[in-house]
Write an enzyme that holds these catalytic residues in place. Structure first.
Site, PDB file in Angstrom:
ATOM      1  N   LYS A 145       0.849  -1.178   0.000  1.00 45.28           N
ATOM      2  CA  LYS A 145       0.000   0.000   0.000  1.00 45.28           C
ATOM      3  C   LYS A 145       0.897   1.244   0.000  1.00 45.28           C
ATOM      4  O   LYS A 145       1.499   1.591   1.007  1.00 45.28           O
ATOM      5  CB  LYS A 145      -0.920   0.057   1.223  1.00 45.28           C
ATOM      6  CG  LYS A 145      -1.992   1.133   1.010  1.00 45.28           C
ATOM      7  CD  LYS A 145      -2.550   1.721   2.283  1.00 45.28           C
ATOM      8  CE  LYS A 145      -1.723   2.807   2.886  1.00 45.28           C
ATOM      9  NZ  LYS A 145      -1.678   4.085   2.144  1.00 45.28           N
TER      10      LYS A 145
ATOM     11  N   GLU B 100      10.191   0.771  10.418  1.00 46.18           N
ATOM     12  CA  GLU B 100      11.222   1.791  10.180  1.00 46.18           C
ATOM     13  C   GLU B 100      10.528   3.124  10.393  1.00 46.18           C
ATOM     14  O   GLU B 100       9.757   3.564   9.546  1.00 46.18           O
ATOM     15  CB  GLU B 100      11.780   1.619   8.767  1.00 46.18           C
ATOM     16  CG  GLU B 100      13.150   2.199   8.627  1.00 46.18           C
ATOM     17  CD  GLU B 100      13.096   3.653   8.248  1.00 46.18           C
ATOM     18  OE1 GLU B 100      13.131   4.496   9.182  1.00 46.18           O
ATOM     19  OE2 GLU B 100      12.973   3.953   7.067  1.00 46.18           O
TER      20      GLU B 100
ATOM     21  N   GLU C 205      10.234  15.180  15.491  1.00 44.51           N
ATOM     22  CA  GLU C 205      10.648  15.124  14.084  1.00 44.51           C
ATOM     23  C   GLU C 205       9.852  16.154  13.281  1.00 44.51           C
ATOM     24  O   GLU C 205       8.630  16.037  13.167  1.00 44.51           O
ATOM     25  CB  GLU C 205      10.410  13.719  13.542  1.00 44.51           C
ATOM     26  CG  GLU C 205      10.996  13.515  12.165  1.00 44.51           C
ATOM     27  CD  GLU C 205      10.824  12.087  11.666  1.00 44.51           C
ATOM     28  OE1 GLU C 205       9.767  11.483  11.924  1.00 44.51           O
ATOM     29  OE2 GLU C 205      11.745  11.596  10.995  1.00 44.51           O
TER      30      GLU C 205
HETATM   31  P1  NAP Z   1       2.211   8.038   8.407  1.00 41.64           P
HETATM   32  O1  NAP Z   1       0.904   8.605   8.769  1.00 41.64           O
HETATM   33  O2  NAP Z   1       2.907   7.175   9.384  1.00 41.64           O
HETATM   34  O3  NAP Z   1       1.995   7.257   7.019  1.00 41.64           O
HETATM   35  C1  NAP Z   1       2.867   6.294   6.481  1.00 41.64           C
HETATM   36  C2  NAP Z   1       2.041   5.239   5.763  1.00 41.64           C
HETATM   37  O4  NAP Z   1       1.155   4.587   6.667  1.00 41.64           O
HETATM   38  C3  NAP Z   1       1.133   5.795   4.657  1.00 41.64           C
HETATM   39  O5  NAP Z   1       1.055   4.837   3.608  1.00 41.64           O
HETATM   40  C4  NAP Z   1      -0.186   5.916   5.377  1.00 41.64           C
HETATM   41  O6  NAP Z   1      -1.295   5.959   4.528  1.00 41.64           O
HETATM   42  C5  NAP Z   1      -0.182   4.668   6.207  1.00 41.64           C
HETATM   43  N1  NAP Z   1      -1.101   4.690   7.345  1.00 41.64           N
HETATM   44  C6  NAP Z   1      -1.654   5.756   7.975  1.00 41.64           C
HETATM   45  N2  NAP Z   1      -2.455   5.350   8.975  1.00 41.64           N
HETATM   46  C7  NAP Z   1      -2.416   4.001   8.995  1.00 41.64           C
HETATM   47  C8  NAP Z   1      -3.013   3.000   9.816  1.00 41.64           C
HETATM   48  N3  NAP Z   1      -3.822   3.289  10.831  1.00 41.64           N
HETATM   49  N4  NAP Z   1      -2.741   1.688   9.549  1.00 41.64           N
HETATM   50  C9  NAP Z   1      -1.916   1.361   8.544  1.00 41.64           C
HETATM   51  N5  NAP Z   1      -1.320   2.266   7.732  1.00 41.64           N
HETATM   52  C10 NAP Z   1      -1.565   3.574   7.956  1.00 41.64           C
HETATM   53  O7  NAP Z   1       3.181   9.159   8.041  1.00 41.64           O
HETATM   54  P2  NAP Z   1       2.793  10.499   7.268  1.00 41.64           P
HETATM   55  O8  NAP Z   1       1.488  11.082   7.640  1.00 41.64           O
HETATM   56  O9  NAP Z   1       2.995  10.178   5.865  1.00 41.64           O
HETATM   57  O10 NAP Z   1       3.881  11.468   7.876  1.00 41.64           O
HETATM   58  C11 NAP Z   1       3.789  11.963   9.220  1.00 41.64           C
HETATM   59  C12 NAP Z   1       5.146  11.922   9.880  1.00 41.64           C
HETATM   60  O11 NAP Z   1       5.697  10.594   9.837  1.00 41.64           O
HETATM   61  C13 NAP Z   1       6.212  12.739   9.187  1.00 41.64           C
HETATM   62  O12 NAP Z   1       6.134  14.088   9.419  1.00 41.64           O
HETATM   63  C14 NAP Z   1       7.442  12.084   9.754  1.00 41.64           C
HETATM   64  O13 NAP Z   1       7.663  12.529  11.056  1.00 41.64           O
HETATM   65  C15 NAP Z   1       7.095  10.645   9.771  1.00 41.64           C
HETATM   66  N6  NAP Z   1       7.549   9.951   8.561  1.00 41.64           N
HETATM   67  C16 NAP Z   1       8.675   9.186   8.640  1.00 41.64           C
HETATM   68  C17 NAP Z   1       9.131   8.543   7.499  1.00 41.64           C
HETATM   69  C18 NAP Z   1      10.353   7.700   7.490  1.00 41.64           C
HETATM   70  O14 NAP Z   1      10.955   7.555   6.445  1.00 41.64           O
HETATM   71  N7  NAP Z   1      10.740   7.089   8.592  1.00 41.64           N
HETATM   72  C19 NAP Z   1       8.460   8.688   6.310  1.00 41.64           C
HETATM   73  C20 NAP Z   1       7.301   9.466   6.258  1.00 41.64           C
HETATM   74  C21 NAP Z   1       6.868  10.069   7.400  1.00 41.64           C
HETATM   75  P3  NAP Z   1      -1.818   7.367   3.975  1.00 41.64           P
HETATM   76  O15 NAP Z   1      -0.844   7.760   2.952  1.00 41.64           O
HETATM   77  O16 NAP Z   1      -3.147   7.113   3.444  1.00 41.64           O
HETATM   78  O17 NAP Z   1      -1.844   8.311   5.154  1.00 41.64           O
END
Ligand code: NAP
Ligand code: MG
Length: 502
Positions: free
Chosen positions: A187, A262, A396
């Site tokens: 996904k 990760e 972060e």
């Molecule tokens: P996120 O909410 O953790 O999303 C990452 C992935 O998880 C997306 O594919 C998201 O789908 C999915 N997801 C969201 N809610 C879920 C749930 N309840 N169950 C399963 N999957 C779910 O991260 P984000 O909103 O993209 O970013 C927020 C923060 O996360 C950033 O500001 C940063 O701090 C951190 N981040 C870290 C990394 C890294 O490389 N470690 C990468 C991105 C973000 P959707 O796209 O539909 O929301």
């Protein structure tokens, strides 16, 4: 190029795949629902893509489950050959993929051309080579018995990826899973699904069997959550925020699936008094401003020795203010927009948070003034002097936003570096050999960079400790993550008593 060929090239170059990839075919969502995908340069619409719901996840998991017996029993070298062919196909389509990734994410085209796309091909190639080199072992047990270890694929693997490096993370997640003989349901992030669908298209072209890989863009709280809960998924791997990482662990509990996480980071970047300042400046700018700071391993906390903090800060501000911010498709652009308006607002909110806690904004802290960027998700390179305990030094931010702390002793620098809940990447600059190895030992993180920053390689384990998650991507470590050991005992000697000797 004649006109007809050029038109054909243009058509292919601009083609965007918008449907779900399930069982080797592109199909609409069962509900017929779609989602608009935007270009963060100006928030114009790039495409409407099919939005997967639970019924589509069920279809994708069934397709993966049906494909698993044949795929896992295929000669490892044949699985490897398909991954190598995919790497070639990615290179043959490099410019199209680089453009698509830039349009969807806002990464500057010079980055997608020279980093994202080549690293994606390199990762598929590395694990193509790995497929028939990852071996079991024989354990030296007591006389009369043979004990050997098989490394078996786990089955259907669910993969949830974020929006910051969607193309590259497709390879990081898929390549080792497939090399080990698993089938995949991925996904992508709802904001950036286009490049993984383009990879699906290339996989179908080079001959991956139907169902081995399925790509189902959908909402995290619906499709992602359901995939993490699914009883027919044996492992879930996730890259993203710590908050959702915890949700994934909870969702995985039903069938006790294997979990790999990760998560975020708050990378320390320590500058000692004996560092080569020219190298530090270049390395530290890359550490934080590459990809607009949207990297879990970004060097987002500069920790600088008091003796050179003024000279360093003056030069670093000058360097950062010279970064060319602009349209990602312009080959001169060094920093593009953030990937979404919501995320830009989140980053800008941290500037107010910094001020409220007494932080001093030394550079940036706002969208660029240029009218051509007014509709996009841009934020200027931002440098903030703050205290190590401030929220901007603990949370972060995930943007072009770096804090500067000052220290006097090595012990103090180490305490600041280790003083967050995260532990992903950390780096420092020094010419003192003993100090270098001492710190490499004492820093609490999964990766350490000495006189460099943010190096990654498909052979080198990648992952964190603490709130940065667990498990490792890359190298032989990730092959262990995508397999389970089966210990086989054989009585090879008729004289060996099967029971207690009498
Ligand atoms: P996120 O909410 O953790 O999303 C990452 C992935 O998880 C997306 O594919 C998201 O789908 C999915 N997801 C969201 N809610 C879920 C749930 N309840 N169950 C399963 N999957 C779910 O991260 P984000 O909103 O993209 O970013 C927020 C923060 O996360 C950033 O500001 C940063 O701090 C951190 N981040 C870290 C990394 C890294 O490389 N470690 C990468 C991105 C973000 P959707 O796209 O539909 O929301
Ligand atoms: Mg987008």
């Amino acid at each position: 190029m004649n006109t007809a060929r050029s038109a054909e090239f243009d058509d292919r170059a601009s083609r965007i795949q918008t449907q779900l990839f399930i069982g080797g075919r592109f199909v609409p969502a069962q509900s017929g629902e779609t989602l608009a995908v935007l270009n963060p340069h100006d928030n114009s619409k790039l495409a409407d893509i099919a939005l997967a719901g639970k019924a589509d996840i069920d279809r994708a998991v069934s397709a993966a489950k049906a494909a698993f017996p044949a795929w896992s029993r295929m000669a490892a070298a044949d699985r490897g050959r398909l991954l190598l062919k995919l790497a070639d196909a990615i290179e043959a389509n490099a410019e199209r993929l680089a453009r698509l990734e830039s349009l969807d994410t806002g990464h500057p085209i010079r980055d997608t051309r020279f980093l994202d796309v080549p690293r994606t091909a390199a990762t598929f190639r590395y694990f193509g080579g790995m497929a028939d080199k990852f071996e079991g072992s024989v354990i030296p047990v007591e006389q009369g018995f043979l004990n050997y270890l098989l490394r078996e694929p786990v089955g259907v693997v669910g993969q949830v990826v974020p929006w910051n490096f969607p193309l590259m993370f497709t390879s990081w997640k898929m390549a080792p899973a497939l090399a080990a003989g698993n089938c995949v349901v991925m996904k992508p992030a709802e904001l950036t699904p286009l490049s993984s669908l383009a990879i699906a298209e290339l996989m179908a072209e080079v001959g991956f069997p139907d169902g081995v890989v399925n790509i189902v863009p959908g909402l995290g709280g619906v499709a992602g959550q359901y995939l993490a809960e699914h009883p027919d998924v044996s492992k879930i791997t996730f890259t993203g925020s710590t908050k959702i990482g915890r949700e994934i662990v909870r969702a995985s509990a039903g069938n006790l699936k294997k979990v790999q996480l990760e998560l975020g980071g708050k990378g320390a970047n320590i500058v000692f008094e004996d560092a080569n300042l020219d190298a530090v400046l270049q390395g530290s700018a890359f550490a934080i401003f590459h990809n607009q700071g949207q990297a879990c391993i970004a060097g987002s906390r500069l920790i600088v020795h008091r003796s050179l903090v003024d000279a360093f800060t003056e030069r670093f501000v000058r360097l950062a203010s010279s970064i060319r911010v602009g349209d990602p498709l312009d080959p001169n652009t060094e920093m593009g927009p953030l990937t979404s308006p919501q995320h830009r607002d989140r980053v800008l909110a941290y500037i107010d948070i910094a001020r409220e806690e007494g932080g001093e904004i030394l550079l940036g802290g706002k969208p660029p003034a240029h009218a051509s960027l007014a509709n996009g998700c841009y934020v200027e390179p931002t440098i903030v002097r703050a205290k190590p305990t401030d929220r901007v030094c603990q949370e972060e931010v995930f943007g072009p936003f770096v804090t500067i702390n000052t220290f006097d002793t090595e012990a103090e620098a180490l305490a600041i570096a280790n003083g967050t809940e995260y532990g992903l990447g950390a780096g420092f600059w020094t010419r003192d050999l003993q100090r270098a190895h001492r710190l490499a030992r004492d820093i609490r993180s999964g990766m350490v960079w000495i006189n460099t920053y943010k190096r990654v390689n498909p052979g080198s384990p990648f992952g964190g400790v603490g709130a940065s998650g667990y498990g490792r991507e890359m190298g032989f470590d990730v092959m262990r993550e995508y397999t389970q050991a089966k210990s086989v005992w054989v009585n090879v000697d008729a004289q060996t008593p099967p029971w207690y000797p009498r």
